[in-house]
Design a protein around this motif. Structure first.
Motif, PDB file in Angstrom:
ATOM      1  N   THR A   1       1.587  11.426   5.251  1.00 38.07           N
ATOM      2  CA  THR A   1       1.220  11.244   3.853  1.00 38.07           C
ATOM      3  C   THR A   1       0.082  10.223   3.738  1.00 38.07           C
ATOM      4  N   GLU A   2      -0.463  10.118   2.532  1.00 39.66           N
ATOM      5  CA  GLU A   2      -1.495   9.124   2.264  1.00 39.66           C
ATOM      6  C   GLU A   2      -0.960   7.718   2.528  1.00 39.66           C
ATOM      7  N   ALA A   3       0.330   7.517   2.329  1.00 39.24           N
ATOM      8  CA  ALA A   3       0.926   6.202   2.556  1.00 39.24           C
ATOM      9  C   ALA A   3       0.827   5.790   4.021  1.00 39.24           C
ATOM     10  N   ASP A   4       1.060   6.734   4.951  1.00 43.22           N
ATOM     11  CA  ASP A   4       0.915   6.437   6.382  1.00 43.22           C
ATOM     12  C   ASP A   4      -0.500   5.924   6.664  1.00 43.22           C
TER      13      ASP A   4
ATOM     14  N   GLU B   1      12.208  10.047   5.343  1.00 37.73           N
ATOM     15  CA  GLU B   1      12.970   9.325   4.321  1.00 37.73           C
ATOM     16  C   GLU B   1      12.065   8.982   3.135  1.00 37.73           C
ATOM     17  N   PHE B   2      10.808   8.678   3.420  1.00 34.02           N
ATOM     18  CA  PHE B   2       9.815   8.423   2.375  1.00 34.02           C
ATOM     19  C   PHE B   2       9.675   9.645   1.473  1.00 34.02           C
ATOM     20  N   ILE B   3       9.582  10.813   2.091  1.00 34.86           N
ATOM     21  CA  ILE B   3       9.425  12.059   1.338  1.00 34.86           C
ATOM     22  C   ILE B   3      10.673  12.348   0.502  1.00 34.86           C
ATOM     23  N   LYS B   4      11.851  12.008   1.054  1.00 32.63           N
ATOM     24  CA  LYS B   4      13.107  12.194   0.314  1.00 32.63           C
ATOM     25  C   LYS B   4      13.284  11.147  -0.790  1.00 32.63           C
TER      26      LYS B   4
ATOM     27  N   LYS C   1       0.832  -1.208   0.000  1.00 26.94           N
ATOM     28  CA  LYS C   1       0.000   0.000   0.000  1.00 26.94           C
ATOM     29  C   LYS C   1       0.866   1.257   0.000  1.00 26.94           C
ATOM     30  N   ILE C   2       1.970   1.205   0.737  1.00 28.80           N
ATOM     31  CA  ILE C   2       2.905   2.342   0.782  1.00 28.80           C
ATOM     32  C   ILE C   2       3.514   2.594  -0.591  1.00 28.80           C
ATOM     33  N   LEU C   3       3.925   1.528  -1.261  1.00 32.32           N
ATOM     34  CA  LEU C   3       4.573   1.682  -2.571  1.00 32.32           C
ATOM     35  C   LEU C   3       3.618   2.225  -3.621  1.00 32.32           C
ATOM     36  N   GLU C   4       2.321   1.966  -3.479  1.00 28.39           N
ATOM     37  CA  GLU C   4       1.343   2.536  -4.406  1.00 28.39           C
ATOM     38  C   GLU C   4       1.394   4.059  -4.378  1.00 28.39           C
ATOM     39  N   VAL C   5       1.641   4.610  -3.201  1.00 25.99           N
ATOM     40  CA  VAL C   5       1.749   6.066  -3.046  1.00 25.99           C
ATOM     41  C   VAL C   5       3.144   6.541  -3.434  1.00 25.99           C
TER      42      VAL C   5
ATOM     43  N   GLU D   1       2.990  10.816  -7.448  1.00 25.86           N
ATOM     44  CA  GLU D   1       3.064  12.092  -6.741  1.00 25.86           C
ATOM     45  C   GLU D   1       2.166  12.028  -5.504  1.00 25.86           C
ATOM     46  N   PHE D   2       2.592  12.643  -4.415  1.00 19.66           N
ATOM     47  CA  PHE D   2       1.777  12.623  -3.200  1.00 19.66           C
ATOM     48  C   PHE D   2       1.932  13.943  -2.455  1.00 19.66           C
TER      49      PHE D   2
END
Length: 264
Positions: free
Chosen positions: A39-42, A90-93, A18-22, A26-27
């Protein structure tokens, strides 16, 4: 316990998808009341884990769920402690150094935990009964989690570094951490320093790729519980920097004290 561990690994891997889908699109980034990013991933990861573990009828505390008061949870003897996306910075980076963390806590200490790295598929898990292990999940292969567990590598699975190695935070280094490293230089001579994000740092010590991880900066209980389990059951100590006692969970204040993860 093996079934609970398997269910939590399956939940973590599914949440990672689910995280990788985001991550692959772009998010937007929101800011929570404590100024940390969201984020939507969280959110997607949280709901995926909640749905997967709810049928087990065990209390649950998640960073992205309702933060229950101490009065509501102080009597919990056993509960899931979850960080649906550890390392949102780190996700955002987009550097790949973020994880899904799921731990099972009993009487204030972790008895099982899984740390899944969605980008690489690396999955660490451990329990008091079995010890700690790691495998690399391949989303394309039609292999069950049970098969992966049957063939997982027991931790530590790396030889101790030839040079004493300290792993530190990529995003939260502090002057106190630098002083800690200087002290270790006095003890060991040459010291190698490596950086990583999220709970991967605890797992690097569990693997044997680093000797110690000092965290002399704020963290929350859900940041560390799963990695604590992996490190502990791989033969490492996870202790309060000031008291030397093992890190505890489900405290009235969910903020961790400064701590150190160290291989015996």
């Amino acid at each position: 316990m093996n079934d609970l561990l398997k269910r939590s690994i399956e939940a973590a891997i599914n949440a990672g998808k689910k995280i990788l889908e985001v991550y692959e699109n772009e998010f937007e980034v929101e800011t929570k009341t404590d100024n940390s990013p969201l984020t939507e991933a969280d959110k997607r990861s949280h709901h995926a884990i909640k749905d997967a573990l709810a049928p087990l009828h065990t209390d649950m505390l998640s960073e992205e769920g309702k933060l229950l008061s101490y009065e509501e949870r102080k009597g919990w003897k056993k509960f899931w402690l979850i960080d649906p996306l550890d390392g949102t910075k780190e996700f955002i980076k987009r550097n790949g150094e973020f994880t899904v963390n799921i731990a099972l806590i009993e009487d204030g200490y972790p008895v099982a935990g899984v740390v899944h790295v969605p980008v690489t598929g690396k999955t660490y898990y451990g329990s008091a009964e079995a010890g700690s292990f790691a495998f690399t999940y391949d989303a394309v292969a039609a292999t069950s989690v049970g098969d992966y567990m049957s063939n997982a590598a027991k931790l530590p699975d790396a030889q101790s570094p030839a040079v004493y190695t300290v792993v530190a935070s990529r995003s939260h280094n502090t002057p106190e951490t630098e002083s800690f490293i200087q002290e270790r230089r006095k003890q060991h001579g040459e010291v190698n320093c490596i950086s990583s994000g999220s709970s991967i740092k605890l797992c690097l010590v569990a693997e044997g790729k680093a000797n110690v991880y000092p965290r002399l900066a704020p963290t929350m209980e859900w940041d560390t519980a799963a990695g604590h389990a992996v490190a502990k059951f791989a033969g490492c100590n996870v202790y309060n920097y000031n008291t030397g006692k093992e890190l505890e969970y489900n405290k009235e204040n969910l903020l961790n004290p400064w701590f150190v993860v160290e291989r015996n």
